[in-house]
Design a protein around this motif. Sequence first.
Motif, mmCIF file in Angstrom:
data_model
loop_
_atom_site.group_PDB
_atom_site.id
_atom_site.type_symbol
_atom_site.label_atom_id
_atom_site.label_comp_id
_atom_site.label_asym_id
_atom_site.label_seq_id
_atom_site.Cartn_x
_atom_site.Cartn_y
_atom_site.Cartn_z
ATOM 1 N N LEU A 26 -1.859 -7.606 2.110
ATOM 2 C CA LEU A 26 -1.786 -6.151 2.059
ATOM 3 C C LEU A 26 -0.636 -5.704 2.963
ATOM 4 O O LEU A 26 -0.780 -5.625 4.182
ATOM 5 C CB LEU A 26 -3.111 -5.530 2.513
ATOM 6 N N GLU A 52 -1.459 7.353 -4.123
ATOM 7 C CA GLU A 52 -2.806 7.338 -3.563
ATOM 8 C C GLU A 52 -3.876 7.384 -4.643
ATOM 9 O O GLU A 52 -4.913 6.725 -4.539
ATOM 10 C CB GLU A 52 -2.967 8.513 -2.602
ATOM 11 N N CYS A 78 0.814 -1.220 0.000
ATOM 12 C CA CYS A 78 0.000 0.000 0.000
ATOM 13 C C CYS A 78 0.846 1.268 0.000
ATOM 14 O O CYS A 78 0.342 2.345 -0.325
ATOM 15 C CB CYS A 78 -0.929 -0.005 1.218
ATOM 16 N N LEU A 107 -6.411 -1.860 -6.360
ATOM 17 C CA LEU A 107 -6.960 -2.804 -5.397
ATOM 18 C C LEU A 107 -8.288 -3.399 -5.858
ATOM 19 O O LEU A 107 -8.495 -4.612 -5.798
ATOM 20 C CB LEU A 107 -7.145 -2.092 -4.051
ATOM 21 N N ILE A 140 -0.342 -1.816 5.477
ATOM 22 C CA ILE A 140 -1.746 -1.409 5.476
ATOM 23 C C ILE A 140 -1.943 -0.057 6.153
ATOM 24 O O ILE A 140 -2.896 0.669 5.861
ATOM 25 C CB ILE A 140 -2.613 -2.492 6.166
ATOM 26 N N GLN A 155 -9.954 3.233 3.160
ATOM 27 C CA GLN A 155 -10.159 2.320 4.282
ATOM 28 C C GLN A 155 -11.629 1.959 4.449
ATOM 29 O O GLN A 155 -11.965 0.818 4.785
ATOM 30 C CB GLN A 155 -9.626 2.947 5.570
ATOM 31 N N MET A 197 -2.615 3.024 3.920
ATOM 32 C CA MET A 197 -3.830 3.125 3.099
ATOM 33 C C MET A 197 -4.589 4.399 3.453
ATOM 34 O O MET A 197 -4.829 4.685 4.630
ATOM 35 C CB MET A 197 -4.732 1.903 3.322
ATOM 36 N N LEU A 201 -4.231 3.792 -6.093
ATOM 37 C CA LEU A 201 -4.332 2.652 -5.201
ATOM 38 C C LEU A 201 -5.707 2.000 -5.246
ATOM 39 O O LEU A 201 -5.814 0.768 -5.253
ATOM 40 C CB LEU A 201 -4.005 3.087 -3.765
#
Length: 437
Positions: A287, A251, A246, A258, A290, A298, A293, A254
């Motif tokens: 992951l 960002e 992560c 995912l 994490i 989340q 994240m 991501l």
Amino acid sequence: MSAVQDIVTGMGVVEVAARTVVLASADAALRQRLRRSLTGLRWQVREATGGAEAMAQLEASRPEALLVDSWLPDLEVGEFAGQVRRMYPTMEMLRVDGGVDGGARSPRRNELLHALREAQEAPLNDTATWKAAPIVVPRSPGRAPSVVKNFDQEAARRALSVLLGREETSRPESVVGSPLQDEVMLPEMVGASEPMRELTRLIRLVAPRSTTVLIEGETGTGKEVVAQALHRLSERAAKPFTVLNCAAIPEALLEAELFGHARGAFTGAVQSRTGRIEAAHGGTLFLDEIGEMPMALQAKMLRFLECGELQRVGDNETVRVDVRVIAATHQPLQQRSEERTFRLDLYHRLAVFPVEVPALRDRMEDLNLLTEHILEKMGQKMPRKRLSAEAAAKLHEHHWPGNVRELMHVLERGAILSGDRMEVGAEEIRYRRATRE
């Protein structure tokens, strides 16, 4: 008698499969004889070669009884029995040596005891049974048991006598730290220290389940190695093991990485793409980091963990995915959740079964084993080198803030600096200087 009995516990009504027994033993010959005896008495037998596998069988079948050997290859018998008693207080539990190990009394206990006596007293006429699997022969205290293949029949008789407790003086110990514990360490887990034994025990205990696992530990301790071991020992081992760091993906990308995205979801999305979660269907999603994240993502991850459904970026349809999630972090997520920089509900959903990987400085007795293991692996790509006594002593003087990863780098650096020499000296063991704040 119905096929299923309803036994009332303090938590409600639990369905128990009547005439179903789980047999936990690493001895293939003993399992075969017990299965023959119990099947003749109209029992359904579910076999398990170790404690972790037995736990999975108990959860899946809710049997009437459990027969457990005097030792198990992966878990300490006393701790295993204690946990079984707490989780299944209404189930009969008998030891292979005929002892009662707590729990309720089965209405067919006499049948179980008869099968145990018959299996122990049966002559060993079938030598092929003994050739089918190696036999562990306990040695004297302080030495690991040896694994012997293709025993002759007389040796097989002697080994069975030891395993069944007929030779009390040679009987294997069933406590943590006994010689038999040397057989239970996973190949991925290098070290024999108490922290590593406990880590191995937890891995074997939770691996057969689909429980979400949170692996905590400092950077460089080997959290991904633990995740791989959990996957390898699970029923999902033949399915994909998908990794997503992560912290390594921007960002903005991501979420699509995912969950996947539909065609035209954003600029550059010229075709639909399957996300990492969907790619791990039937297997395990790891992951890493994490804690990195983003908060917005989340919430979406929590939704997936709760219902098992995901929605690709730019798509209105939901997709159901069967994935076991293992997360890892070097950050104190519980503290971060209290500070509201990480979702508290997601933390609780991830930390169903937390596992902490010990720092290298907390298991310095494993340093020599780790060093030899790393040098052996390096020897596959370059001439195998060894450490001088001074170099080995210098390793023990270091605090190892970078843990096993730092040890790997120090040894590789030393091997390069030693040039054509086959021995790495103390002058080649160099550590990076700490950066000034």
